[in-house]
Write a protein that holds these residues in place. Structure first.
Motif, short mmCIF file in Angstrom:
data_model
loop_
_atom_site.label_atom_id
_atom_site.label_comp_id
_atom_site.label_asym_id
_atom_site.label_seq_id
_atom_site.Cartn_x
_atom_site.Cartn_y
_atom_site.Cartn_z
N GLU A 1 0.69 4.06 -2.92
CA GLU A 1 0.47 5.48 -2.62
C GLU A 1 1.62 6.32 -3.17
O GLU A 1 1.40 7.38 -3.75
CB GLU A 1 0.33 5.68 -1.11
CG GLU A 1 -0.98 5.16 -0.56
CD GLU A 1 -1.07 5.27 0.95
OE1 GLU A 1 -0.21 5.92 1.58
OE2 GLU A 1 -2.01 4.68 1.51
N GLU A 2 2.83 5.85 -3.00
CA GLU A 2 4.02 6.60 -3.44
C GLU A 2 4.01 6.84 -4.95
O GLU A 2 4.37 7.93 -5.41
CB GLU A 2 5.28 5.83 -3.05
CG GLU A 2 6.58 6.49 -3.45
CD GLU A 2 7.78 5.65 -3.07
OE1 GLU A 2 8.73 5.61 -3.87
OE2 GLU A 2 7.76 5.04 -1.99
N VAL B 1 -2.82 4.75 -5.56
CA VAL B 1 -3.76 4.99 -4.46
C VAL B 1 -3.61 6.44 -4.05
O VAL B 1 -2.51 6.91 -3.75
CB VAL B 1 -3.47 4.05 -3.26
CG1 VAL B 1 -4.33 4.43 -2.06
CG2 VAL B 1 -3.71 2.61 -3.67
N GLN B 2 -4.72 7.16 -4.04
CA GLN B 2 -4.70 8.60 -3.75
C GLN B 2 -5.61 8.94 -2.59
O GLN B 2 -6.40 9.86 -2.65
CB GLN B 2 -5.08 9.38 -5.00
CG GLN B 2 -4.15 9.11 -6.15
CD GLN B 2 -4.58 9.82 -7.42
OE1 GLN B 2 -5.68 10.35 -7.53
NE2 GLN B 2 -3.70 9.82 -8.40
N GLY B 3 -5.52 8.16 -1.53
CA GLY B 3 -6.33 8.43 -0.35
C GLY B 3 -7.54 7.53 -0.30
O GLY B 3 -7.69 6.59 -1.08
N MET C 1 0.83 -1.21 0.00
CA MET C 1 0.00 0.00 0.00
C MET C 1 0.86 1.26 0.00
O MET C 1 0.56 2.23 -0.70
CB MET C 1 -0.96 -0.01 1.19
CG MET C 1 -2.11 -0.97 1.03
SD MET C 1 -3.09 -0.66 -0.46
CE MET C 1 -3.70 0.98 -0.12
#
Length: 154
Positions: free
Chosen positions: A48-49, A53-55, A44
């Motif tokens: 995100e990095e 995944v943007q929140g 995860m």
């Protein structure tokens, strides 16, 4: 991190579980995917990095909060060069909840949430139609939303 990172089945399985329930604990995801909790955490963090995944968001029943009108607005632009200016002004209107640059008849397609039709009328008449660069608009009011989901990753 490499920008061309390719998702594997573990990544897809983790994301699909979170798409169904964004509040699912990593330990439960790990159990369902047959990996360690640390693996889920690392995966995860990587997703995100690299911006996949943007929140996380909440799904809210806006009608229960008094916003009973869900409308879609097709916006005809005077010319394509006004797009950025129009979008920047639409962003400042809280009732506008999504904006799309589209092909086809409309230059911009937006979604609005309003309390009632009078509220929608006021937003259209007083705040959207006066924006420089908008030629005209077409409004569609949703009578019922039947499906609202995030795509399943296969």
């Amino acid at each position: 991190m490499a920008r061309n990172y390719e998702l594997d089945d573990t990544d897809r399985n983790i994301l699909n579980l979170l798409i169904q329930d964004a509040k699912m604990p990593y330990t439960e995801i790990a159990r369902k995917v047959n990996v360690s909790g640390g693996t889920v955490h690392v995966r995860m963090a990587r997703l995100e990095e690299i911006g996949i995944v943007q929140g996380a968001t909440l799904r809210i029943d806006y009608q229960k909060l008094g916003y009973g009108v869900n409308a879609f607005l097709g916006i005809y632009l005077l010319k394509s060069s006004v797009y950025t200016s129009v979008v920047n002004q639409l962003r400042d209107i809280p009732e506008v909840v999504s904006i799309h640059f589209t092909t086809g008849a409309y230059g911009v397609f937006a979604r609005l949430l309003c309390r009632d039709t009078q509220h929608l009328r006021d937003v259209l008449h007083d705040r959207i139609q006066p924006i420089d660069g908008i030629e005209r608009t077409e409004t569609l009011i949703s009578l019922e939303e039947v499906v609202n989901r995030t795509a399943n990753l296969t």
